[in-house]
Write a protein that holds these residues in place. Structure first.
Motif, PDB file in Angstrom:
ATOM      1  N   PHE A  81      33.444  40.133  36.263  1.00 38.92           N
ATOM      2  CA  PHE A  81      32.448  39.072  36.081  1.00 38.92           C
ATOM      3  C   PHE A  81      31.272  39.591  35.269  1.00 38.92           C
ATOM      4  CE2 PHE A  81      28.575  36.846  37.550  1.00 38.92           C
ATOM      5  CZ  PHE A  81      28.865  35.588  37.042  1.00 38.92           C
TER       6      PHE A  81
ATOM      7  N   SER B  63      34.097  42.075  40.975  1.00 43.38           N
ATOM      8  CA  SER B  63      33.010  41.259  40.419  1.00 43.38           C
ATOM      9  C   SER B  63      32.255  42.020  39.336  1.00 43.38           C
ATOM     10  CB  SER B  63      32.047  40.844  41.531  1.00 43.38           C
ATOM     11  OG  SER B  63      30.853  40.324  40.995  1.00 43.38           O
TER      12      SER B  63
ATOM     13  N   THR C  27      29.403  35.603  43.427  1.00 48.03           N
ATOM     14  CA  THR C  27      30.705  36.263  43.305  1.00 48.03           C
ATOM     15  C   THR C  27      30.864  37.349  44.358  1.00 48.03           C
ATOM     16  OG1 THR C  27      29.982  37.984  41.756  1.00 48.03           O
ATOM     17  CG2 THR C  27      30.666  35.863  40.815  1.00 48.03           C
TER      18      THR C  27
ATOM     19  N   THR D 199      25.710  36.299  40.271  1.00 47.35           N
ATOM     20  CA  THR D 199      26.366  37.531  40.697  1.00 47.35           C
ATOM     21  C   THR D 199      26.515  37.559  42.221  1.00 47.35           C
ATOM     22  OG1 THR D 199      25.444  38.728  38.818  1.00 47.35           O
ATOM     23  CG2 THR D 199      26.199  40.048  40.688  1.00 47.35           C
TER      24      THR D 199
ATOM     25  N   PHE E 285      35.974  33.911  38.858  1.00 49.44           N
ATOM     26  CA  PHE E 285      34.583  34.331  39.112  1.00 49.44           C
ATOM     27  C   PHE E 285      33.603  33.371  38.459  1.00 49.44           C
ATOM     28  CE2 PHE E 285      35.971  38.857  40.047  1.00 49.44           C
ATOM     29  CZ  PHE E 285      35.511  38.828  41.355  1.00 49.44           C
TER      30      PHE E 285
END
Lengths: 172, 404
Positions: A125, A121, A26, A23, B13
């Motif tokens: 994501f 993100s 990103t 994470t 991503f």
């Protein structure tokens, strides 16, 4: 922090560091910054572990990472000396164009503001619903929706070929 | 958003997050969390200090701060630089290098030189280059931290003492009766050009300090042959440049010239084999240090491990104001504010895993000698880490990975 809580925290770090690092990547786009970000967020989390350990601690860490990254980005943006990753090498003769598109998108993401990048993100994501993105960003769900819209618009401006590629693919 | 673009964004991503987490992430995180819990090193932008640590050294610079220590404030110290010792032997995979704080980003930059002494404004540093061989002699230069450019100084080398405005460096050596091949004294180097010129002074045994008004004061060794009565001016060694100023008749006890670098041993290496030499940048003991307001100077009287002693004297009269016995193994690395010193505890013979291997920064009252706050960190030899939230000049940032 008592021994039990400390052991619990350490188990959490062992279990979730890798995911949190992804994470962080990103959010930052930078490996070293991502490592720093994870470590800093977790270090701060430890101070509040007794309170949050039973209440979705990963969400707390994620929100902490977003806040820290936004603060870092703000402080860096006031000055020109920002650590940068090497630009990706140019890719040629890619018959599908997929790699070019991917690089263009990655470059566009890199050039987004930290806030725009964070909201994308968390949404695309992490696949978080708007409400959870809002919680991490410290704003309302409505604001998140408008920020996502704005971030995508900015993404298209930065990488106009994405739309072109999409249109070309649609006509094939 | 189209599903196609959405998928591309997800793929981007995923690709971005693809690399494996770095090895040591978990252990580093846990170590950092423990350290973070114990203390944070935070600067308010007005108090900046650096410390020597392990086998490396740092430099200290404090600027005006007059408030009393607030233990609840969370600290206000930032490490401005960590530097390897010039002339030490290095492993091929760990060449000489220093870390310097970039106040613009709050992060540290690595420079491939030892002996880095950052300027007060943190834009430049004196660095030492060269291999120390005949073909590649050791040399000092002025590094522009932003560009990495070094202007090498020719003809002289010594302990660097920056002027308060960061525009000049005074090079001081305890060995050179002759410098620049022209006469006795000290070398004053223009930071912009790296051109050195002689500052003539007939008794270069004294240690130079800069006063806040830009004048250079020489704190003299009281007497090279016989002890001088404390507080009595034997040699009012003083030289002011560029403008004359008041005399600074501070005496320094004999035998305390900075020609005895600290030696430390590494755990596992049979004692007393010395493996590294350490000095503390501009505060190479017993180099005196002037308080931020310029009214007092502190200097080391006794370096003893068990009970190091420092004196605080008035710069205007040389009169001894305070004598403080520091905690064992401590040394002064700078002024915290007008009323407090920062000392650094550096274990000389730590037992592996023992509590006394922790390094400690202490803030000590100059009037009472009382330790008012301590900042502790763990360190393993060969690994130095200061992970600090820093705010310098109003710019906040994260300073991590400071360690070597």
């Amino acid at each position: 922090m008592d021994a039990e809580a400390r052991a619990d925290f350490e188990a959490f770090v062992v279990a979730r560091s890798a995911a949190l690092f992804r994470t962080a990547l990103t959010l930052t786009g930078h490996r070293q910054q991502a490592e720093d970000l994870v470590q800093t967020a977790l270090a701060r989390t430890m101070r509040h572990w007794g309170r949050i350990r039973t209440d979705r601690p990963e969400a707390y860490v994620r929100a902490a990472m977003v806040r820290i990254q936004l603060n870092w980005w703000r402080s860096r943006s006031r000055r020109p000396e920002t650590p940068t990753e090497p630009l990706p090498e140019a890719v040629t003769d890619d018959p599908t164009g997929a790699v070019d598109t991917s690089l263009a998108l990655a470059e566009a993401l890199r050039r987004l503001s930290a806030r725009d990048r964070a909201v994308l993100s968390l949404r695309y994501f992490e696949d978080l619903p708007h409400e959870e993105v809002a919680a991490a960003m410290g704003c309302s769900a409505a604001t998140v929706r408008s920020q996502i819209s704005r971030a995508l618009r900015r993404l298209r401006e930065l990488a106009p070929d994405l739309e072109t590629d999409h249109a070309e693919e649609a006509t094939r | 958003m189209s599903n196609d673009l959405e998928q591309r964004l997800r793929a981007a991503f995923d690709h971005l997050a693809g690399p494996l987490a770095p090895p040591g992430l978990v252990s580093g995180t846990l170590r950092k969390a423990r350290q973070h819990r114990r203390r944070q090193l935070v600067t308010a932008g007005v108090a900046i200090a650096a410390v020597a640590a392990g086998t490396y050294a740092g430099a200290a610079a404090l600027t005006g701060r007059t408030s009393t220590v607030d233990a609840a404030a969370g600290g206000d110290i930032a490490v401005t630089g960590l530097s390897c010792q010039p002339g030490a032997a290095y492993q091929p995979d760990e060449p000489p290098h220093s870390r310097l704080l970039n106040p613009a980003t709050g992060r540290y930059v690595t420079v491939p030189y030892c002996g880095a002494v950052p300027s007060p404004d943190l834009t430049k540093a004196v660095v030492t280059g060269g291999a120390g061989s005949k073909a590649d002699p050791e040399k000092q230069g002025i590094l522009d931290i932003a560009t990495g450019q070094v202007r090498w100084i020719s003809g002289v080398a010594g302990l660097a003492v920056w002027s308060p405005d960061s525009r000049q460096v005074l090079l001081y050596t305890n060995q050179a009766a002759q410098i620049l091949h022209t006469g006795r004294g000290y070398a004053l180097v223009d930071a912009a050009t790296a051109v050195a010129r002689l500052v003539p002074f007939q008794n270069p045994r004294g240690a130079p300090v800069w006063l806040p008004d830009g004048t250079i004061a020489i704190v003299t060794c009281g007497c090279p042959t016989a002890p001088a009565p404390r507080g009595e001016v034997v040699d009012p060694g003083y030289y002011a440049d560029p403008t004359p100023g008041p005399r600074v008749p501070v005496t320094l006890p004999p035998g305390k010239r900075p020609d005895h670098p600290i030696r430390v041993t590494t755990p596992g290496v049979p004692d007393p084999a010395p493996v590294e030499e350490v000095h503390t940048g501009r505060n190479w003991r017993p180099l005196p240090m002037v308080s931020p307001d310029g009214t007092r100077v502190v200097f080391t009287v006794a370096e003893g491990m068990d009970a190091p002693v420092v004196d605080v004297a008035a710069t205007s009269t040389g009169r001894q104001l305070h004598r403080i016995t520091l905690p064992a193994y401590n040394e002064v690395v700078g002024w915290y504010d007008a009323d407090h010193l920062i000392t650094h505890y550096l274990p000389r013979h730590p037992a592996p895993g023992a509590k006394d291997t922790d390094e400690v920064l202490s803030i000590i009252s100059v009037s009472t000698g009382k330790v008012e706050r301590t900042v502790r960190r763990d360190t393993g030899y060969g690994t130095i880490e200061f992970d600090a939230d820093v705010t310098v000049g109003g710019v906040s940032g994260k300073a991590t990975k400071v360690g070597f």
